[in-house]
Design a protein around this motif. Structure first.
Motif, PDB file in Angstrom:
ATOM      1  N   LEU A 159      12.873 -12.176  -5.943  1.00  0.00           N
ATOM      2  CA  LEU A 159      11.592 -12.320  -6.616  1.00  0.00           C
ATOM      3  C   LEU A 159      10.819 -13.488  -6.012  1.00  0.00           C
ATOM      4  CD1 LEU A 159      12.077 -11.976 -10.487  1.00  0.00           C
ATOM      5  CD2 LEU A 159      10.379 -10.800  -9.106  1.00  0.00           C
ATOM      6  N   PRO A 160       9.569 -13.302  -5.633  1.00  0.00           N
ATOM      7  CA  PRO A 160       8.761 -14.419  -5.142  1.00  0.00           C
ATOM      8  C   PRO A 160       8.406 -15.370  -6.285  1.00  0.00           C
ATOM      9  CG  PRO A 160       7.421 -12.450  -5.286  1.00  0.00           C
ATOM     10  CD  PRO A 160       8.835 -12.030  -5.581  1.00  0.00           C
ATOM     11  N   ALA A 161       8.108 -16.596  -5.951  1.00  0.00           N
ATOM     12  CA  ALA A 161       7.751 -17.595  -6.960  1.00  0.00           C
ATOM     13  C   ALA A 161       6.545 -17.124  -7.758  1.00  0.00           C
ATOM     14  CB  ALA A 161       7.456 -18.927  -6.281  1.00  0.00           C
ATOM     15  N   GLY A 162       6.605 -17.317  -9.051  1.00  0.00           N
ATOM     16  CA  GLY A 162       5.472 -16.969  -9.903  1.00  0.00           C
ATOM     17  C   GLY A 162       5.574 -15.625 -10.590  1.00  0.00           C
ATOM     18  N   LEU A 163       6.499 -14.773 -10.176  1.00  0.00           N
ATOM     19  CA  LEU A 163       6.611 -13.449 -10.793  1.00  0.00           C
ATOM     20  C   LEU A 163       7.756 -13.338 -11.793  1.00  0.00           C
ATOM     21  CD1 LEU A 163       5.836 -10.900  -7.925  1.00  0.00           C
ATOM     22  CD2 LEU A 163       4.295 -11.895  -9.610  1.00  0.00           C
ATOM     23  N   ALA A 164       8.697 -14.270 -11.731  1.00  0.00           N
ATOM     24  CA  ALA A 164       9.896 -14.157 -12.567  1.00  0.00           C
ATOM     25  C   ALA A 164       9.560 -14.104 -14.053  1.00  0.00           C
ATOM     26  CB  ALA A 164      10.848 -15.320 -12.281  1.00  0.00           C
ATOM     27  N   ARG A 165       8.510 -14.802 -14.479  1.00  0.00           N
ATOM     28  CA  ARG A 165       8.192 -14.846 -15.912  1.00  0.00           C
ATOM     29  C   ARG A 165       7.722 -13.488 -16.442  1.00  0.00           C
ATOM     30  NH1 ARG A 165       4.075 -17.601 -13.250  1.00  0.00           N
ATOM     31  NH2 ARG A 165       1.902 -16.938 -13.667  1.00  0.00           N
ATOM     32  N   TYR A 166       7.358 -12.586 -15.561  1.00  0.00           N
ATOM     33  CA  TYR A 166       6.909 -11.268 -15.994  1.00  0.00           C
ATOM     34  C   TYR A 166       8.037 -10.220 -15.961  1.00  0.00           C
ATOM     35  CZ  TYR A 166       2.408 -13.390 -14.811  1.00  0.00           C
ATOM     36  OH  TYR A 166       1.333 -14.240 -14.714  1.00  0.00           O
ATOM     37  N   VAL A 167       9.194 -10.614 -15.483  1.00  0.00           N
ATOM     38  CA  VAL A 167      10.302  -9.665 -15.310  1.00  0.00           C
ATOM     39  C   VAL A 167      11.375  -9.954 -16.347  1.00  0.00           C
ATOM     40  CG1 VAL A 167      12.016  -8.740 -13.699  1.00  0.00           C
ATOM     41  CG2 VAL A 167       9.794  -9.537 -12.851  1.00  0.00           C
ATOM     42  N   VAL A 168      11.664  -8.984 -17.198  1.00  0.00           N
ATOM     43  CA  VAL A 168      12.638  -9.174 -18.269  1.00  0.00           C
ATOM     44  C   VAL A 168      13.651  -8.036 -18.267  1.00  0.00           C
ATOM     45  CG1 VAL A 168      11.008 -10.422 -19.736  1.00  0.00           C
ATOM     46  CG2 VAL A 168      11.186  -7.940 -19.942  1.00  0.00           C
ATOM     47  N   GLU A 169      14.827  -8.344 -18.762  1.00  0.00           N
ATOM     48  CA  GLU A 169      15.881  -7.330 -18.863  1.00  0.00           C
ATOM     49  C   GLU A 169      15.399  -6.158 -19.709  1.00  0.00           C
ATOM     50  OE1 GLU A 169      20.313  -6.973 -20.867  1.00  0.00           O
ATOM     51  OE2 GLU A 169      19.697  -8.899 -19.983  1.00  0.00           O
ATOM     52  N   LYS A 170      15.603  -4.961 -19.203  1.00  0.00           N
ATOM     53  CA  LYS A 170      15.207  -3.693 -19.817  1.00  0.00           C
ATOM     54  C   LYS A 170      13.699  -3.472 -19.775  1.00  0.00           C
ATOM     55  CE  LYS A 170      19.417  -2.658 -20.914  1.00  0.00           C
ATOM     56  NZ  LYS A 170      20.175  -2.933 -19.716  1.00  0.00           N
ATOM     57  N   GLY A 171      12.968  -4.353 -19.089  1.00  0.00           N
ATOM     58  CA  GLY A 171      11.541  -4.150 -18.912  1.00  0.00           C
ATOM     59  C   GLY A 171      11.275  -3.262 -17.705  1.00  0.00           C
ATOM     60  N   SER A 172      10.003  -2.996 -17.440  1.00  0.00           N
ATOM     61  CA  SER A 172       9.619  -2.132 -16.322  1.00  0.00           C
ATOM     62  C   SER A 172       9.093  -2.948 -15.149  1.00  0.00           C
ATOM     63  CB  SER A 172       8.538  -1.137 -16.762  1.00  0.00           C
ATOM     64  OG  SER A 172       9.030  -0.255 -17.755  1.00  0.00           O
ATOM     65  N   ILE A 173       9.368  -2.467 -13.951  1.00  0.00           N
ATOM     66  CA  ILE A 173       8.828  -3.053 -12.736  1.00  0.00           C
ATOM     67  C   ILE A 173       8.655  -1.937 -11.713  1.00  0.00           C
ATOM     68  CG2 ILE A 173      11.072  -3.600 -11.666  1.00  0.00           C
ATOM     69  CD1 ILE A 173       9.690  -6.250 -10.691  1.00  0.00           C
ATOM     70  N   THR A 174       7.691  -2.105 -10.824  1.00  0.00           N
ATOM     71  CA  THR A 174       7.468  -1.108  -9.781  1.00  0.00           C
ATOM     72  C   THR A 174       7.914  -1.672  -8.447  1.00  0.00           C
ATOM     73  OG1 THR A 174       5.522  -0.364 -11.006  1.00  0.00           O
ATOM     74  CG2 THR A 174       5.766   0.430  -8.754  1.00  0.00           C
ATOM     75  N   VAL A 175       8.815  -0.969  -7.776  1.00  0.00           N
ATOM     76  CA  VAL A 175       9.345  -1.387  -6.478  1.00  0.00           C
ATOM     77  C   VAL A 175       8.959  -0.323  -5.448  1.00  0.00           C
ATOM     78  CG1 VAL A 175      11.394  -2.021  -5.153  1.00  0.00           C
ATOM     79  CG2 VAL A 175      11.271  -2.565  -7.602  1.00  0.00           C
ATOM     80  N   ASP A 176       8.107  -0.697  -4.503  1.00  0.00           N
ATOM     81  CA  ASP A 176       7.589   0.259  -3.525  1.00  0.00           C
ATOM     82  C   ASP A 176       7.010   1.501  -4.191  1.00  0.00           C
ATOM     83  OD1 ASP A 176       7.779  -1.124  -1.181  1.00  0.00           O
ATOM     84  OD2 ASP A 176       9.463  -0.002  -0.349  1.00  0.00           O
ATOM     85  N   GLY A 177       6.343   1.265  -5.326  1.00  0.00           N
ATOM     86  CA  GLY A 177       5.687   2.367  -6.021  1.00  0.00           C
ATOM     87  C   GLY A 177       6.573   3.169  -6.940  1.00  0.00           C
ATOM     88  N   VAL A 178       7.834   2.771  -7.106  1.00  0.00           N
ATOM     89  CA  VAL A 178       8.771   3.501  -7.958  1.00  0.00           C
ATOM     90  C   VAL A 178       8.933   2.758  -9.281  1.00  0.00           C
ATOM     91  CG1 VAL A 178      11.086   4.476  -8.156  1.00  0.00           C
ATOM     92  CG2 VAL A 178      10.004   4.274  -5.903  1.00  0.00           C
ATOM     93  N   SER A 179       8.641   3.419 -10.396  1.00  0.00           N
ATOM     94  CA  SER A 179       8.807   2.829 -11.718  1.00  0.00           C
ATOM     95  C   SER A 179      10.296   2.742 -12.048  1.00  0.00           C
ATOM     96  CB  SER A 179       8.097   3.687 -12.776  1.00  0.00           C
ATOM     97  OG  SER A 179       8.366   3.206 -14.082  1.00  0.00           O
ATOM     98  N   LEU A 180      10.768   1.508 -12.316  1.00  0.00           N
ATOM     99  CA  LEU A 180      12.197   1.289 -12.551  1.00  0.00           C
ATOM    100  C   LEU A 180      12.408   0.360 -13.745  1.00  0.00           C
ATOM    101  CD1 LEU A 180      13.149   0.749  -8.822  1.00  0.00           C
ATOM    102  CD2 LEU A 180      13.816   2.718 -10.214  1.00  0.00           C
ATOM    103  N   THR A 181      13.601   0.445 -14.318  1.00  0.00           N
ATOM    104  CA  THR A 181      13.990  -0.430 -15.421  1.00  0.00           C
ATOM    105  C   THR A 181      14.838  -1.573 -14.878  1.00  0.00           C
ATOM    106  OG1 THR A 181      13.970   1.396 -16.994  1.00  0.00           O
ATOM    107  CG2 THR A 181      15.206  -0.565 -17.623  1.00  0.00           C
ATOM    108  N   VAL A 182      14.502  -2.792 -15.281  1.00  0.00           N
ATOM    109  CA  VAL A 182      15.245  -3.977 -14.846  1.00  0.00           C
ATOM    110  C   VAL A 182      16.587  -4.020 -15.564  1.00  0.00           C
ATOM    111  CG1 VAL A 182      15.254  -6.500 -14.793  1.00  0.00           C
ATOM    112  CG2 VAL A 182      13.124  -5.248 -14.389  1.00  0.00           C
ATOM    113  N   VAL A 183      17.656  -4.200 -14.813  1.00  0.00           N
ATOM    114  CA  VAL A 183      18.995  -4.322 -15.394  1.00  0.00           C
ATOM    115  C   VAL A 183      19.276  -5.781 -15.734  1.00  0.00           C
ATOM    116  CG1 VAL A 183      21.472  -3.985 -15.010  1.00  0.00           C
ATOM    117  CG2 VAL A 183      19.821  -2.310 -14.139  1.00  0.00           C
ATOM    118  N   GLU A 184      19.156  -6.669 -14.754  1.00  0.00           N
ATOM    119  CA  GLU A 184      19.312  -8.101 -14.960  1.00  0.00           C
ATOM    120  C   GLU A 184      18.092  -8.814 -14.384  1.00  0.00           C
ATOM    121  OE1 GLU A 184      23.496  -9.870 -14.423  1.00  0.00           O
ATOM    122  OE2 GLU A 184      23.474  -8.168 -13.042  1.00  0.00           O
ATOM    123  N   ALA A 185      17.730  -9.941 -14.994  1.00  0.00           N
ATOM    124  CA  ALA A 185      16.594 -10.717 -14.517  1.00  0.00           C
ATOM    125  C   ALA A 185      16.982 -12.188 -14.442  1.00  0.00           C
ATOM    126  CB  ALA A 185      15.394 -10.530 -15.436  1.00  0.00           C
ATOM    127  N   ALA A 186      16.761 -12.791 -13.277  1.00  0.00           N
ATOM    128  CA  ALA A 186      17.050 -14.203 -13.069  1.00  0.00           C
ATOM    129  C   ALA A 186      15.782 -14.901 -12.575  1.00  0.00           C
ATOM    130  CB  ALA A 186      18.194 -14.369 -12.069  1.00  0.00           C
TER     131      ALA A 186
END
Length: 207
Positions: free
Chosen positions: A124-151
């Protein structure tokens, strides 16, 4: 607006370097069916405007700002890409609300395969971690995915066989860059709270 449900695994057929921009020609017979000049197509999660279409291919101009903020600048002739057309209002929302506006790029840190899925760790680049939470959604290369762990500087995702087979995430190796788009709703909430707006209070006043 997109959903992060990739429709087609496309291919870059040509890249033309322009002054502070690049012109891409991409093959995607499905997403170009009915597409016309001015339409939007998401390429690895980046919303691009169609310049022209012909024989199952389309061209798009990518300005320097987009090249700087995404991994599209690393694409070459023959690169595989995830393609998605915009969602239709009134249709099913299979993933989550995706704008196609990349917030930053990360890199594949590791891949851990198992019998039925694969755990992928992404930096994760600096500044984005606060928006990423366990079981939340994130898009990786345009693919909608569920976060398993977030650090603080990484997160993990679990990829099922379908995702591995039908998107570029099955081809990515450790060290490869990926485009990241966090949940826009989290950014709006942060902005409101920073401005001292209490969403519950504002809702009461609107009644």
């Amino acid at each position: 607006m997109f959903t992060g449900i990739v429709e087609e695994l496309g291919e870059v057929t040509a890249v033309e370097q322009l002054a502070e921009a690049s012109r891409f020609r991409l093959r995607g017979p499905l997403v170009t069916d009915g597409a016309k000049h001015g339409d939007s197509i998401a390429v690895n999660g980046v919303c691009l405007t169609v310049v022209e279409t012909a024989d199952g291919e389309f061209t798009a101009d990518v300005m320097q700002e987009t090249l700087n903020r995404s991994s599209l600048g690393a694409l070459t002739q023959g690169s595989r890409v995830n393609l998605e057309r915009p969602m239709e209002l009134g249709g099913r929302l299979g993933g989550h609300l995706v704008q196609g506006h990349v917030d930053g790029t990360g890199a594949i840190l590791s891949r851990t395969p198992s019998e039925h899925w694969e755990i992928v760790k992404v930096g994760l680049p600096a500044g984005l971690a606060r928006y990423v939470v366990e079981k939340g959604s994130i898009t990786v290369d345009g693919v909608s995915l569920t976060v398993v762990e977030a650090a603080a500087d990484w997160f993990t995702i679990s990829l099922i066989p379908t995702t591995l087979a039908l998107t570029t995430l099955g081809l990515k190796q450790s060290g490869d860059p990926v485009n990241l788009e966090v949940d826009v709703l989290a950014k709006y909430v942060e902005r409101l709270l920073a401005a001292g707006v209490n969403p519950l209070h504002a809702q009461e006043e609107s009644k």
